[in-house]
Motif scaffolding. Structure first.
Motif, PDB file in Angstrom:
ATOM      1  N   ALA A 139      63.874 -17.085 -17.097  1.00 11.50           N
ATOM      2  CA  ALA A 139      62.334 -16.664 -16.489  1.00 11.50           C
ATOM      3  C   ALA A 139      61.536 -16.756 -17.611  1.00 11.50           C
ATOM      4  O   ALA A 139      61.943 -16.824 -18.820  1.00 11.50           O
ATOM      5  N   LEU A 140      60.221 -16.772 -17.306  1.00  8.51           N
ATOM      6  CA  LEU A 140      59.176 -16.552 -18.302  1.00  8.51           C
ATOM      7  C   LEU A 140      58.613 -15.215 -18.455  1.00  8.51           C
ATOM      8  O   LEU A 140      58.488 -14.442 -17.274  1.00  8.51           O
ATOM      9  N   LEU A 141      58.681 -14.549 -19.704  1.00  9.86           N
ATOM     10  CA  LEU A 141      58.215 -13.269 -19.701  1.00  9.86           C
ATOM     11  C   LEU A 141      56.672 -13.015 -20.047  1.00  9.86           C
ATOM     12  O   LEU A 141      56.264 -13.808 -20.948  1.00  9.86           O
ATOM     13  N   HIS A 142      56.019 -12.341 -19.440  1.00  9.73           N
ATOM     14  CA  HIS A 142      54.294 -12.154 -19.713  1.00  9.73           C
ATOM     15  C   HIS A 142      54.379 -10.504 -20.001  1.00  9.73           C
ATOM     16  O   HIS A 142      54.487  -9.405 -19.165  1.00  9.73           O
ATOM     17  N   ILE A 143      53.875 -10.520 -21.096  1.00  5.14           N
ATOM     18  CA  ILE A 143      53.583  -8.975 -21.545  1.00  5.14           C
ATOM     19  C   ILE A 143      52.369  -8.523 -21.209  1.00  5.14           C
ATOM     20  O   ILE A 143      51.180  -9.131 -21.455  1.00  5.14           O
ATOM     21  N   GLY A 144      52.412  -7.603 -20.051  1.00  3.96           N
ATOM     22  CA  GLY A 144      51.168  -7.049 -19.322  1.00  3.96           C
ATOM     23  C   GLY A 144      51.332  -5.648 -18.809  1.00  3.96           C
ATOM     24  O   GLY A 144      52.389  -5.223 -18.874  1.00  3.96           O
ATOM     25  N   ASP A 145      50.393  -5.134 -18.392  1.00  3.96           N
ATOM     26  CA  ASP A 145      50.405  -3.814 -17.870  1.00  3.96           C
ATOM     27  C   ASP A 145      49.791  -3.756 -16.516  1.00  3.96           C
ATOM     28  O   ASP A 145      48.508  -4.218 -16.725  1.00  3.96           O
ATOM     29  N   ALA A 146      50.174  -3.351 -15.442  1.00  3.01           N
ATOM     30  CA  ALA A 146      49.587  -3.410 -14.154  1.00  3.01           C
ATOM     31  C   ALA A 146      48.278  -2.382 -14.101  1.00  3.01           C
ATOM     32  O   ALA A 146      47.515  -2.783 -13.373  1.00  3.01           O
ATOM     33  N   MET A 147      48.304  -1.713 -15.057  1.00  3.92           N
ATOM     34  CA  MET A 147      46.930  -0.626 -15.328  1.00  3.92           C
ATOM     35  C   MET A 147      45.856  -1.464 -15.923  1.00  3.92           C
ATOM     36  O   MET A 147      44.899  -0.939 -15.941  1.00  3.92           O
ATOM     37  N   ASP A 148      46.067  -2.703 -16.333  1.00  2.00           N
ATOM     38  CA  ASP A 148      44.782  -3.192 -17.235  1.00  2.00           C
ATOM     39  C   ASP A 148      44.676  -4.556 -16.540  1.00  2.00           C
ATOM     40  O   ASP A 148      45.667  -5.527 -16.639  1.00  2.00           O
ATOM     41  N   GLU A 149      43.867  -4.851 -15.690  1.00  2.00           N
ATOM     42  CA  GLU A 149      43.460  -5.856 -14.852  1.00  2.00           C
ATOM     43  C   GLU A 149      43.309  -7.309 -15.860  1.00  2.00           C
ATOM     44  O   GLU A 149      43.750  -8.249 -15.269  1.00  2.00           O
ATOM     45  N   ALA A 150      42.805  -7.161 -16.908  1.00  2.00           N
ATOM     46  CA  ALA A 150      42.805  -8.175 -17.935  1.00  2.00           C
ATOM     47  C   ALA A 150      44.312  -8.966 -18.082  1.00  2.00           C
ATOM     48  O   ALA A 150      44.256 -10.260 -18.117  1.00  2.00           O
ATOM     49  N   SER A 151      45.013  -7.980 -18.422  1.00  2.00           N
ATOM     50  CA  SER A 151      46.441  -8.592 -18.807  1.00  2.00           C
ATOM     51  C   SER A 151      47.182  -9.087 -17.556  1.00  2.00           C
ATOM     52  O   SER A 151      47.966  -9.950 -17.580  1.00  2.00           O
ATOM     53  N   LEU A 152      46.972  -8.648 -16.275  1.00  2.00           N
ATOM     54  CA  LEU A 152      47.593  -9.218 -15.400  1.00  2.00           C
ATOM     55  C   LEU A 152      46.806 -10.601 -14.965  1.00  2.00           C
ATOM     56  O   LEU A 152      47.584 -11.511 -14.624  1.00  2.00           O
ATOM     57  N   GLU A 153      45.507 -10.615 -15.243  1.00  2.00           N
ATOM     58  CA  GLU A 153      44.861 -11.867 -15.002  1.00  2.00           C
ATOM     59  C   GLU A 153      45.524 -12.984 -15.768  1.00  2.00           C
ATOM     60  O   GLU A 153      45.499 -14.166 -15.502  1.00  2.00           O
ATOM     61  N   SER A 154      45.629 -12.818 -16.799  1.00  2.00           N
ATOM     62  CA  SER A 154      46.462 -13.863 -18.020  1.00  2.00           C
ATOM     63  C   SER A 154      47.725 -14.220 -17.575  1.00  2.00           C
ATOM     64  O   SER A 154      48.149 -15.178 -17.900  1.00  2.00           O
ATOM     65  N   ALA A 155      48.393 -13.475 -16.655  1.00  2.00           N
ATOM     66  CA  ALA A 155      49.666 -13.877 -16.355  1.00  2.00           C
ATOM     67  C   ALA A 155      49.608 -15.138 -15.389  1.00  2.00           C
ATOM     68  O   ALA A 155      50.422 -16.123 -15.375  1.00  2.00           O
ATOM     69  N   TRP A 156      48.416 -15.430 -14.891  1.00  2.00           N
ATOM     70  CA  TRP A 156      48.241 -16.712 -13.941  1.00  2.00           C
ATOM     71  C   TRP A 156      48.234 -17.871 -14.765  1.00  2.00           C
ATOM     72  O   TRP A 156      48.177 -19.161 -14.067  1.00  2.00           O
ATOM     73  N   ALA A 157      47.816 -17.825 -15.939  1.00  2.00           N
ATOM     74  CA  ALA A 157      47.745 -18.721 -16.815  1.00  2.00           C
ATOM     75  C   ALA A 157      49.010 -19.805 -16.944  1.00  2.00           C
ATOM     76  O   ALA A 157      48.827 -21.009 -17.511  1.00  2.00           O
ATOM     77  N   ASN A 158      49.979 -19.158 -16.870  1.00  2.00           N
ATOM     78  CA  ASN A 158      51.397 -19.838 -16.864  1.00  2.00           C
ATOM     79  C   ASN A 158      51.975 -20.267 -15.622  1.00  2.00           C
ATOM     80  O   ASN A 158      53.007 -20.802 -15.768  1.00  2.00           O
ATOM     81  N   MET A 159      51.012 -20.403 -14.704  1.00  2.00           N
ATOM     82  CA  MET A 159      51.942 -20.640 -13.250  1.00  2.00           C
ATOM     83  C   MET A 159      50.815 -21.665 -12.759  1.00  2.00           C
ATOM     84  O   MET A 159      49.496 -21.636 -12.842  1.00  2.00           O
ATOM     85  N   ASP A 160      51.352 -22.707 -12.187  1.00  2.00           N
ATOM     86  CA  ASP A 160      50.674 -23.936 -11.422  1.00  2.00           C
ATOM     87  C   ASP A 160      49.812 -23.411 -10.306  1.00  2.00           C
ATOM     88  O   ASP A 160      48.607 -23.536 -10.115  1.00  2.00           O
ATOM     89  N   ASP A 161      50.743 -22.863  -9.386  1.00  2.00           N
ATOM     90  CA  ASP A 161      50.371 -22.318  -8.090  1.00  2.00           C
ATOM     91  C   ASP A 161      51.067 -21.248  -7.424  1.00  2.00           C
ATOM     92  O   ASP A 161      52.056 -21.799  -6.713  1.00  2.00           O
ATOM     93  N   CYS A 162      51.071 -20.047  -8.009  1.00  2.00           N
ATOM     94  CA  CYS A 162      51.873 -18.920  -7.500  1.00  2.00           C
ATOM     95  C   CYS A 162      51.847 -18.785  -6.076  1.00  2.00           C
ATOM     96  O   CYS A 162      50.719 -18.523  -5.243  1.00  2.00           O
ATOM     97  N   LYS A 163      52.930 -18.809  -5.382  1.00  2.00           N
ATOM     98  CA  LYS A 163      52.931 -18.786  -3.929  1.00  2.00           C
ATOM     99  C   LYS A 163      53.287 -17.312  -3.455  1.00  2.00           C
ATOM    100  O   LYS A 163      52.905 -16.866  -2.561  1.00  2.00           O
ATOM    101  N   CYS A 164      54.112 -16.506  -4.299  1.00  2.00           N
ATOM    102  CA  CYS A 164      54.548 -15.282  -3.805  1.00  2.00           C
ATOM    103  C   CYS A 164      54.409 -14.328  -4.942  1.00  2.00           C
ATOM    104  O   CYS A 164      54.413 -14.791  -6.270  1.00  2.00           O
ATOM    105  N   VAL A 165      54.069 -13.052  -4.844  1.00  2.00           N
ATOM    106  CA  VAL A 165      54.322 -11.992  -5.775  1.00  2.00           C
ATOM    107  C   VAL A 165      55.233 -10.938  -5.157  1.00  2.00           C
ATOM    108  O   VAL A 165      55.304 -10.526  -4.019  1.00  2.00           O
ATOM    109  N   VAL A 166      56.065 -10.285  -6.180  1.00  2.00           N
ATOM    110  CA  VAL A 166      56.837  -9.199  -5.843  1.00  2.00           C
ATOM    111  C   VAL A 166      56.675  -8.047  -6.747  1.00  2.00           C
ATOM    112  O   VAL A 166      56.656  -8.376  -7.829  1.00  2.00           O
ATOM    113  N   SER A 167      56.565  -6.911  -6.228  1.00  2.00           N
ATOM    114  CA  SER A 167      56.256  -5.666  -7.089  1.00  2.00           C
ATOM    115  C   SER A 167      57.214  -4.665  -6.910  1.00  2.00           C
ATOM    116  O   SER A 167      57.326  -4.262  -5.693  1.00  2.00           O
TER     117      SER A 167
END
Length: 301
Positions: free
Chosen positions: A125-153
């Protein structure tokens, strides 16, 4: 050659000429496609390696042929070769990532630290260092994905600090909505919302601050059902023990009991790709570890 032989020769050439042209065209087309595929695979690998600017802890070769595969999905989502984002800590989150990888998905796992680096790398898997309390760090997670279909929290806090149960999950839901995610699966807990009467009173009171915040995330997710499909799974008391294989889902909000983390992860991965689970709120319990002897209907995926 005699005149008759010339005639036969030219007749043979005329008959074979279209076949020879077709064969030559096919060979040229195959060569071009092969060259293009190699070039695309190299480009994709380069993008993957640099997408996180140093934060990606597992570099894998990924062919752009994937994009041609994903567009043929017509009914339930197919886990093979699609991008999925998972947010959470260890426990259920780690088990979900492993199962999704085994199903053929490309998984990006959001973690606040790199303490689980080795385990995540071993799963591919790919690890993204981020914090759900920080919107900017969540936004950058999408830079590593072509077309995210699903999210699991599987995000969750504690009675001392339960803000991630609401704010963190709502931030993640908003990011998913912004990026056109098709389905969001949220793991909360029995005792949330209309299942408040299921746990023993003393258990509910001990977890009340957490459960109230979880309900805020559940409500927000349901409010956006017209924009993104959801599945909410509420596990009972979690145990860190091997899978029993006897965990089930139910829409019955009065059921409570214990359940093992690997079994919850298995149900999460099944529900994520189930048409039957669309926009459902489901409790997860081990049918052999129930509180009391309730009669309830099992929800079949």
């Amino acid at each position: 050659l005699t005149p008759s032989s010339y005639q036969l020769f030219f007749i043979l050439v005329i008959q074979l000429f279209p076949i020879l042209v077709s064969m030559a065209s096919a060979m040229a087309s195959t060569s071009l496609r092969s060259t293009g595929f190699v070039a695309n695979s190299k480009q994709s690998t380069t993008l993957r390696a640099g997408a996180f600017k140093g934060q990606s802890l597992c570099t894998t070769t990924r062919f752009t042929q994937k994009s041609r595969t994903r567009h043929v999905i017509t009914a339930a989502l197919d886990p093979d070769n699609i991008d999925i984002l998972v947010a959470g800590g260890g426990g259920v989150g780690m088990d979900v990532v492993k199962k999704l990888k085994d199903m053929g998905a490309w998984v990006t796992f959001i973690q606040r630290t790199d303490s689980r680096r080795q385990a995540i790398e071993q799963m591919g898997a790919l690890l993204h260092i981020g914090d759900a309390m920080d919107e900017a760090s969540l936004e950058s997670a999408w830079a590593n994905m072509d077309d995210c279909k699903c999210v699991v929290s599987t995000l969750g806090g504690s009675p001392a600090d339960s803000s991630v149960d609401s704010i963190g999950n709502i931030n993640l839901i908003n990011a998913a909505l912004k990026h056109g995610v098709e389905r969001f699966l949220l793991v909360t807990s029995i005792g949330t919302g209309d299942s408040a009467g299921a746990p023993p009173p003393q258990v509910f009171e001990a977890l009340k601050t957490v459960l109230v915040e979880k309900q805020k995330a559940e409500d927000y997710l349901k409010e956006n059902a017209n924009k993104m499909e959801f599945v909410i799974i509420r596990p009972g008391g979690l145990k860190t023990e091997p899978s029993t294989g006897s965990a089930v889902l139910t829409e019955d909000t009065s059921v409570c009991g214990a359940v093992h983390r690997p079994d919850v992860a298995n149900l999460v991965c099944k529900a994520l790709f189930s048409d039957a689970a669309k926009n459902k709120v489901l409790s997860a319990v081990d049918k052999n570890q129930l509180f009391g002897t309730p009669e309830f209907e099992v929800f079949e995926l």
